[in-house]
Design a protein around this motif. Structure first.
Motif, PDB file in Angstrom:
ATOM      1  N   GLU A  59       0.846  -1.179   0.000  1.00  0.00           N
ATOM      2  CA  GLU A  59       0.000   0.000   0.000  1.00  0.00           C
ATOM      3  C   GLU A  59       0.892   1.245   0.000  1.00  0.00           C
ATOM      4  N   CYS A  60       0.642   2.126  -0.959  1.00  0.00           N
ATOM      5  CA  CYS A  60       1.343   3.413  -0.966  1.00  0.00           C
ATOM      6  C   CYS A  60       0.382   4.456  -0.443  1.00  0.00           C
ATOM      7  N   ILE A  61       0.824   5.204   0.550  1.00  0.00           N
ATOM      8  CA  ILE A  61      -0.042   6.223   1.118  1.00  0.00           C
ATOM      9  C   ILE A  61       0.610   7.590   0.935  1.00  0.00           C
ATOM     10  N   ASP A  62      -0.007   8.396   0.104  1.00  0.00           N
ATOM     11  CA  ASP A  62       0.432   9.781  -0.054  1.00  0.00           C
ATOM     12  C   ASP A  62       1.931   9.881  -0.355  1.00  0.00           C
ATOM     13  N   LEU A  63       2.382   9.048  -1.259  1.00  0.00           N
ATOM     14  CA  LEU A  63       3.814   8.927  -1.519  1.00  0.00           C
ATOM     15  C   LEU A  63       4.325  10.067  -2.406  1.00  0.00           C
ATOM     16  N   HIS A  64       5.419  10.682  -1.967  1.00  0.00           N
ATOM     17  CA  HIS A  64       6.059  11.768  -2.728  1.00  0.00           C
ATOM     18  C   HIS A  64       7.517  11.436  -2.958  1.00  0.00           C
ATOM     19  N   LYS A  65       8.022  11.795  -4.132  1.00  0.00           N
ATOM     20  CA  LYS A  65       9.468  11.747  -4.348  1.00  0.00           C
ATOM     21  C   LYS A  65       9.882  12.982  -5.114  1.00  0.00           C
ATOM     22  N   ARG A  66      10.768  13.766  -4.488  1.00  0.00           N
ATOM     23  CA  ARG A  66      11.271  14.985  -5.130  1.00  0.00           C
ATOM     24  C   ARG A  66      12.782  14.898  -5.255  1.00  0.00           C
ATOM     25  N   PHE A  67      13.301  15.408  -6.364  1.00  0.00           N
ATOM     26  CA  PHE A  67      14.750  15.523  -6.541  1.00  0.00           C
ATOM     27  C   PHE A  67      15.084  16.996  -6.620  1.00  0.00           C
ATOM     28  N   SER A  68      16.266  17.362  -6.097  1.00  0.00           N
ATOM     29  CA  SER A  68      16.614  18.778  -6.216  1.00  0.00           C
ATOM     30  C   SER A  68      17.263  19.034  -7.570  1.00  0.00           C
ATOM     31  N   ALA A  69      16.938  20.191  -8.134  1.00  0.00           N
ATOM     32  CA  ALA A  69      17.476  20.614  -9.426  1.00  0.00           C
ATOM     33  C   ALA A  69      18.239  21.912  -9.185  1.00  0.00           C
ATOM     34  N   PRO A  70      19.017  22.375 -10.181  1.00  0.00           N
ATOM     35  CA  PRO A  70      19.783  23.611  -9.975  1.00  0.00           C
ATOM     36  C   PRO A  70      18.910  24.811  -9.589  1.00  0.00           C
ATOM     37  N   GLU A  71      19.495  25.717  -8.858  1.00  0.00           N
ATOM     38  CA  GLU A  71      18.865  26.977  -8.463  1.00  0.00           C
ATOM     39  C   GLU A  71      17.607  26.785  -7.628  1.00  0.00           C
ATOM     40  N   GLY A  72      17.637  25.791  -6.758  1.00  0.00           N
ATOM     41  CA  GLY A  72      16.542  25.629  -5.812  1.00  0.00           C
ATOM     42  C   GLY A  72      15.282  25.031  -6.381  1.00  0.00           C
ATOM     43  N   ALA A  73      15.255  24.757  -7.683  1.00  0.00           N
ATOM     44  CA  ALA A  73      14.072  24.136  -8.266  1.00  0.00           C
ATOM     45  C   ALA A  73      13.997  22.676  -7.820  1.00  0.00           C
ATOM     46  N   GLN A  74      12.833  22.081  -7.972  1.00  0.00           N
ATOM     47  CA  GLN A  74      12.694  20.680  -7.597  1.00  0.00           C
ATOM     48  C   GLN A  74      11.967  19.904  -8.680  1.00  0.00           C
ATOM     49  N   VAL A  75      12.388  18.673  -8.867  1.00  0.00           N
ATOM     50  CA  VAL A  75      11.670  17.787  -9.781  1.00  0.00           C
ATOM     51  C   VAL A  75      10.691  16.985  -8.921  1.00  0.00           C
ATOM     52  N   HIS A  76       9.429  17.179  -9.186  1.00  0.00           N
ATOM     53  CA  HIS A  76       8.429  16.406  -8.456  1.00  0.00           C
ATOM     54  C   HIS A  76       8.099  15.166  -9.278  1.00  0.00           C
ATOM     55  N   ALA A  77       8.817  14.094  -9.001  1.00  0.00           N
ATOM     56  CA  ALA A  77       8.685  12.896  -9.830  1.00  0.00           C
ATOM     57  C   ALA A  77       7.462  12.077  -9.444  1.00  0.00           C
ATOM     58  N   VAL A  78       7.229  11.971  -8.149  1.00  0.00           N
ATOM     59  CA  VAL A  78       6.039  11.261  -7.674  1.00  0.00           C
ATOM     60  C   VAL A  78       5.309  12.210  -6.729  1.00  0.00           C
ATOM     61  N   VAL A  79       4.007  12.420  -6.996  1.00  0.00           N
ATOM     62  CA  VAL A  79       3.260  13.447  -6.268  1.00  0.00           C
ATOM     63  C   VAL A  79       2.020  12.841  -5.617  1.00  0.00           C
ATOM     64  N   GLY A  80       2.091  12.592  -4.329  1.00  0.00           N
ATOM     65  CA  GLY A  80       0.919  12.159  -3.571  1.00  0.00           C
ATOM     66  C   GLY A  80       0.223  10.940  -4.123  1.00  0.00           C
ATOM     67  N   VAL A  81       0.977   9.885  -4.379  1.00  0.00           N
ATOM     68  CA  VAL A  81       0.370   8.690  -4.968  1.00  0.00           C
ATOM     69  C   VAL A  81      -0.221   7.786  -3.877  1.00  0.00           C
ATOM     70  N   ASN A  82      -1.476   7.392  -4.075  1.00  0.00           N
ATOM     71  CA  ASN A  82      -2.134   6.423  -3.207  1.00  0.00           C
ATOM     72  C   ASN A  82      -2.531   5.239  -4.057  1.00  0.00           C
ATOM     73  N   LEU A  83      -2.022   4.066  -3.732  1.00  0.00           N
ATOM     74  CA  LEU A  83      -2.522   2.870  -4.418  1.00  0.00           C
ATOM     75  C   LEU A  83      -2.178   1.634  -3.609  1.00  0.00           C
ATOM     76  N   HIS A  84      -2.787   0.526  -3.984  1.00  0.00           N
ATOM     77  CA  HIS A  84      -2.472  -0.712  -3.282  1.00  0.00           C
ATOM     78  C   HIS A  84      -2.404  -1.850  -4.286  1.00  0.00           C
ATOM     79  N   ILE A  85      -1.757  -2.921  -3.906  1.00  0.00           N
ATOM     80  CA  ILE A  85      -1.695  -4.119  -4.742  1.00  0.00           C
ATOM     81  C   ILE A  85      -2.120  -5.295  -3.869  1.00  0.00           C
ATOM     82  N   ASP A  86      -3.107  -6.043  -4.358  1.00  0.00           N
ATOM     83  CA  ASP A  86      -3.559  -7.211  -3.605  1.00  0.00           C
ATOM     84  C   ASP A  86      -2.655  -8.397  -3.899  1.00  0.00           C
TER      85      ASP A  86
END
Lengths: 338, 299, 301
Positions: free
Chosen positions: C8-35
């Motif tokens: 189960e993924c609950i509100d999953l986020h993954k951000r990477f930092s980019a130059p000049e304080g910017a951020q790459v929001h690669a995964v944004v608040g993902v909710n899902l599950h696998i049975d």
């Protein structure tokens, strides 16, 4: 969208910021090398003042004591370090006990012959290397290409000072064509041109020795980038437009063969200085290398330490200039992270 | 299971014949076909044999005065003449070669070990570890190598062990940079990530997976360093920083240099010995490089 | 067996930092599950964050925010040592079959590696288990001593599957695992994976950009766009009754034979199609609406 600064201004701003970062880095590095050098003196076995005086300085006990007080070698290490670094920052590296002269004066007096030698060698290496590289890149499969590889291999397999000695034997001793040592003959007249010509004659052998060593390497580099450029679209376009092969090569592609060579050369100043020390010793060229050799003979530590720091400074400045110049010339890497 | 009887499996048959050939065997196969590299290897083996067994078979000792000073190869009984003191040049070459090669091999090994220990973690861990280690590397790389080595030898004294240490001290930054690059490249390769996902520890990944794959370029680098160490030792000895009690090719060159116009042979032959040894090492290094280079292997 | 989902993924986020304080929001608040025993496919174009999602679930990347539950246990903030014992329950197969195996290692040893890492000594020894795994993936036992360069891409991928199965995992993540293979070989590997699922009760997190493949293997499908799940539902519902405009375009784009049109990127109007956000800005989290049982769609207002 809001109105921002123009792209050009932004580019300049970034370049400026990059330069400041690099400069800070360079200062940090120089400081670190200075601290490291002085720490070496203290890590070495034996009494620092005795080491400082040099093994063949023939210093008496009183003289050693005088050195100890004069350079504060009796104080705690952090204080000594701070004072050495502080003095070094103003160009004061202490006195050579043997020469009884400040190290900075001794080195400064020897800097110009070294610069003359290194720059001449660099000129020979770059000019020769690029010509060879471009020439063989035109026919990549011809035997001449293998010759370059072979020459490079041979050049790197012989000790550079031995190559110098062999040239000395052949051209000076057996053929008696060129002077064997020094920078000027004692018999030469006072006229400027007369002296310049004499210096030139003395310069040929050492500069060729040092230059040949790097020429082979540069020819390989310029050959590779030349081959790359000749296969690229814009050169093919230039050819398709009907430009003569010669002008395609010399006008369009040459720039691309020269830039990497000059860049490598800029980052190799340290190695050139190292080679220069050996070559200067062979030909008794009165430069920094010759001074280093004399310092070793007398175990004159202050000179060696000062030279290490000063030559590090030269290397850092050369690297900095090369780096900045390269970024200004080649826009592709301008925005790469420093 | 359906796929077991899938005809496509048969078409996609496994090449069982080639089973015996490991990557190492493959590389040796490629190396053998490289004539220049093979020549280098034979030359190198010959030089090693000469320096190992030569001094046992040839009775003259390198430091003993056995002939009139400055006997040229053509006048006396000595094949390669005598130097300015009357010492046998050939004896010097044989015994000196042994020490020269020992110094170079030790310095090369040590250089690679230091470079690997500094550069490997820098490339693998990245981040702060990397910036600290690479700053350290830069600190050792910026000063001209020979000046740093000269200072160290003047301070600690020119002994064989100090020569090895001084050479390693100035040579390791190059290996560290290479190791960093290799480890950085390999840490993102899928088979390393697979091991990581399977829960392998960093130590296991570093030593069992990344290191074996980073070895070929490091071995090539080691050959370059060994060749460079011979040249560097010669240079230091020439500047008067060789161990005066131990004969090496560099020491022969250094001590005979002032008399080069009268005894050209005493300078020429040690230089040639260095030249052929370094040339052989370079050829072997190039051969290893080509043998492990997958791009060349495809052809 | 409990009814709780395997993952189960609950509100999953993954951000990477980019130059000049910017951020790459690669995964944004993902909710899902696998049975258990289920295949959840995550589809989307390259750069949508689906591979980062896979890497974050298996902790090759550290999540920036949110949780990943495996068997009800939060593994997203575990220390390395603690995590190790949970690692054997999940394995990953990568896209490039030529980079997935250590070229200096015999493939039998590669398959045995997870056993060594976890110190598992199966009944009958490791060798026997490896041989059994080779049977499972339809490779002759005789090639266990061969090196990776002696195999084709499809065969290598089978070896990777065998390796992934060695520690008897419950979840296998297939990150574009068949995308680099020829179509006929692709079919074989997919069949194999489906057979193994049936046999061993595996769950798959199946990352792919290839909708044709997804339609064959998935039980449920999640569509990702710029790091967020825009549609999630049973395969049939998503494929035959796509609700989100992005899903519709993605599906429309599939059967086009005209290569010039195929190259066009599917794009939502009015949005900047980039996961890079300047300093101080962040993407708006979408909310989901359940249009049918188990079929969720991002609300576009």
């Amino acid at each position: 969208m809001t109105e921002g600064p123009s792209p050009r201004a932004k580019t300049l701003q970034r370049l400026g910021r990059m330069f400041v970062i690099r400069l800070g880095h360079a200062v940090f590095l120089l400081l670190a090398v200075t601290i490291f050098t002085f720490t070496l003196l203290h890590l070495a076995p034996g009494d620092a003042a005795q080491v400082w005086a040099g093994a063949q300085g023939g210093a008496s006990a009183e003289q050693i004591e005088q050195i100890r007080v004069e350079y504060g070698l009796d104080r705690p290490f952090p204080q000594q370090l701070a004072s050495y670094v502080g003095n070094a920052a103003t160009g004061d590296f202490g006195d050579s006990f043997f020469f009884r002269q400040p190290v900075s004066e001794l080195v400064l007096a020897r800097v110009w012959p070294t610069i003359l030698l290194v720059l001449t060698s660099l000129g020979i290496a770059i000019l020769g290397g690029v010509i060879l590289g471009v020439w063989t890149a035109r026919r990549p499969t011809a035997p001449s290409s293998h010759v370059i590889t072979a020459v490079a291999l041979f050049g790197f397999s012989a000790p550079i000072f031995w190559t110098g000695i062999m040239l000395l034997l052949i051209f000076s001793s057996w053929l008696n064509l060129l002077p064997s040592h020094g920078m000027n003959s004692v018999t030469v007249g006072d006229g400027f041109f007369e002296q310049a010509w004499d210096t030139f004659l003395h310069l040929i052998l050492p500069a060729s020795t040092l230059g040949f060593f790097y020429m082979a390497q540069y020819s390989r580099i310029s050959r590779v980038s030349m081959l790359e450029v000749l296969g690229s679209d814009y050169v093919r376009t230039a050819r398709a437009k009907g430009l003569k092969e010669r002008s395609v090569i010399w006008k369009h592609a040459l720039r691309n063969a020269v830039i990497p060579v000059v860049t490598i050369a800029g980052f190799q100043v340290g190695a050139l200085l190292s080679g220069g020390i050996l070559v200067e010793t062979v030909f008794e060229w009165p430069g920094m290398g010759r001074l280093a050799f004399e310092a070793v003979l007398r175990r004159d530590t202050p000179i060696l330490m000062g030279m290490l720091i000063i030559s590090t400074f030269i290397v850092i400045v050369a690297n900095l200039l090369t780096d900045v110049a390269y970024r200004v010339i080649d826009p592709r890497i301008r925005f790469a992270k420093p | 299971m359906s796929s077991e009887h899938d005809p496509a499996v048969l078409i996609d048959a496994v090449d069982e014949d080639a089973r015996a050939r490991s990557p190492l065997g493959e590389a040796w196969f490629m190396f053998r076909r490289n004539r220049a590299a093979l020549f280098g290897l034979i030359l190198l083996v010959a030089i090693f044999l000469l320096t190992i067994f030569g001094p046992m078979l040839y009775e003259n000792e390198p430091f003993r005065i056995v002939a009139r000073p400055r006997t040229s190869p053509s006048e006396g009984d000595l094949l390669l003449g005598s130097d300015y003191l009357g010492r046998d040049t050939l004896a010097g070459l044989l015994t000196g070669g042994r020490v020269t090669l020992l110094i170079a091999v030790f310095a090369g090994t040590m250089t690679v070990l230091i470079g690997l220990l500094i550069g490997g973690p820098a490339g693998y861990f990245g981040g702060r570890v990397e910036s600290v280690l690479m700053r350290l590397t830069e600190l050792f790389q910026v000063p001209p190598a020979i000046l740093l080595a000269m200072l160290v030898l003047v301070l600690w004294g020119p002994t064989v062990i100090n020569l090895v240490l001084a050479i390693s001290l100035v040579a390791w930054p190059q290996t560290a940079r290479l190791s960093r690059g290799e480890f950085l490249r390999l840490r993102n390769v899928e088979f390393v990530r697979a091991a990581k996902a399977a829960g392998a520890s960093d130590l296991r990944i570093l030593t069992r997976i990344i290191l074996p794959n980073a070895l070929p370029p490091l071995i090539v680098n080691a050959t370059l360093i060994i060749g460079g160490a011979i040249l560097f030792e010669a240079g230091l000895s020439f500047l008067g920083l060789g161990d005066p009690n131990v004969m090496t090719w560099g020491l022969m060159l250094g001590s005979s240099r002032p008399y080069v116009f009268d005894t050209w042979w005493a300078v020429t032959f040690p230089g040639l010995a260095i030249f052929f040894t370094v040339l052989a090492i370079s050829l072997v290094g190039d051969g290893i490089n080509d043998a492990f280079n997958p791009k060349l292997r495809e052809r | 067996m409990s009814d709780a989902p395997l993952v189960e993924c609950i509100d999953l986020h993954k951000r990477f930092s980019a130059p000049e304080g910017a951020q790459v929001h690669a995964v944004v608040g993902v909710n899902l599950h696998i049975d258990r025993g289920e295949t959840l496919a995550v589809v989307g174009e390259s750069g949508c964050g689906k591979s980062t999602l896979a890497n974050t679930v298996i902790r090759l990347e550290e999540p920036s925010d949110g949780q990943v539950l495996l068997d009800g246990v939060d593994i997203s903030h575990m220390g390395r040592k603690e995590l190790r014992s949970h690692r054997r329950k999940m394995q990953i197969i990568f896209q490039d079959p030529f980079a997935s195996l250590d070229p200096r290692r015999q493939v039998g040893d590669a398959v045995a590696e997870p056993l060594l890492i976890h110190g598992i000594t199966p009944e009958g020894g490791r060798e026997a288990l490896v041989a059994e795994l080779f049977d499972k993936v339809s490779l002759p036992r005789s090639v266990m001593r061969n090196y990776p360069h002696q195999f084709s891409g499809g065969q290598r991928q089978r070896i990777c599957i065998a390796r992934a199965l060695a520690s008897r995992p419950e979840l296998v993540i297939a990150d574009e695992a068949v995308s680099a293979l020829d179509v006929s070989v692709q079919a074989q590997v997919i069949n194999l994976m489906m057979d193994l699922q049936e046999e061993m009760g595996l769950s798959y997190l199946f990352i792919s950009h290839d909708l044709a493949v997804v339609e064959r293997v998935a039980h449920r499908v999640a569509v990702m766009y710029l790091g967020q799940v825009v549609e999630l539902g049973p395969r049939r519902a998503v494929f035959s009754n796509p609700q989100h405009p992005y899903t519709q375009r993605l599906l429309d784009a599939v059967p086009i034979a005209d290569p010039t049109r195929r190259a066009e990127r599917v794009r939502l109007e009015g949005e900047i199609p980039s996961p890079i956000w300047a300093k101080g800005t962040a993407p708006v989290l979408v909310s989901h609406r359940e249009v049918a049982p188990g079929h969720f769609v991002a609300e576009s207002d």
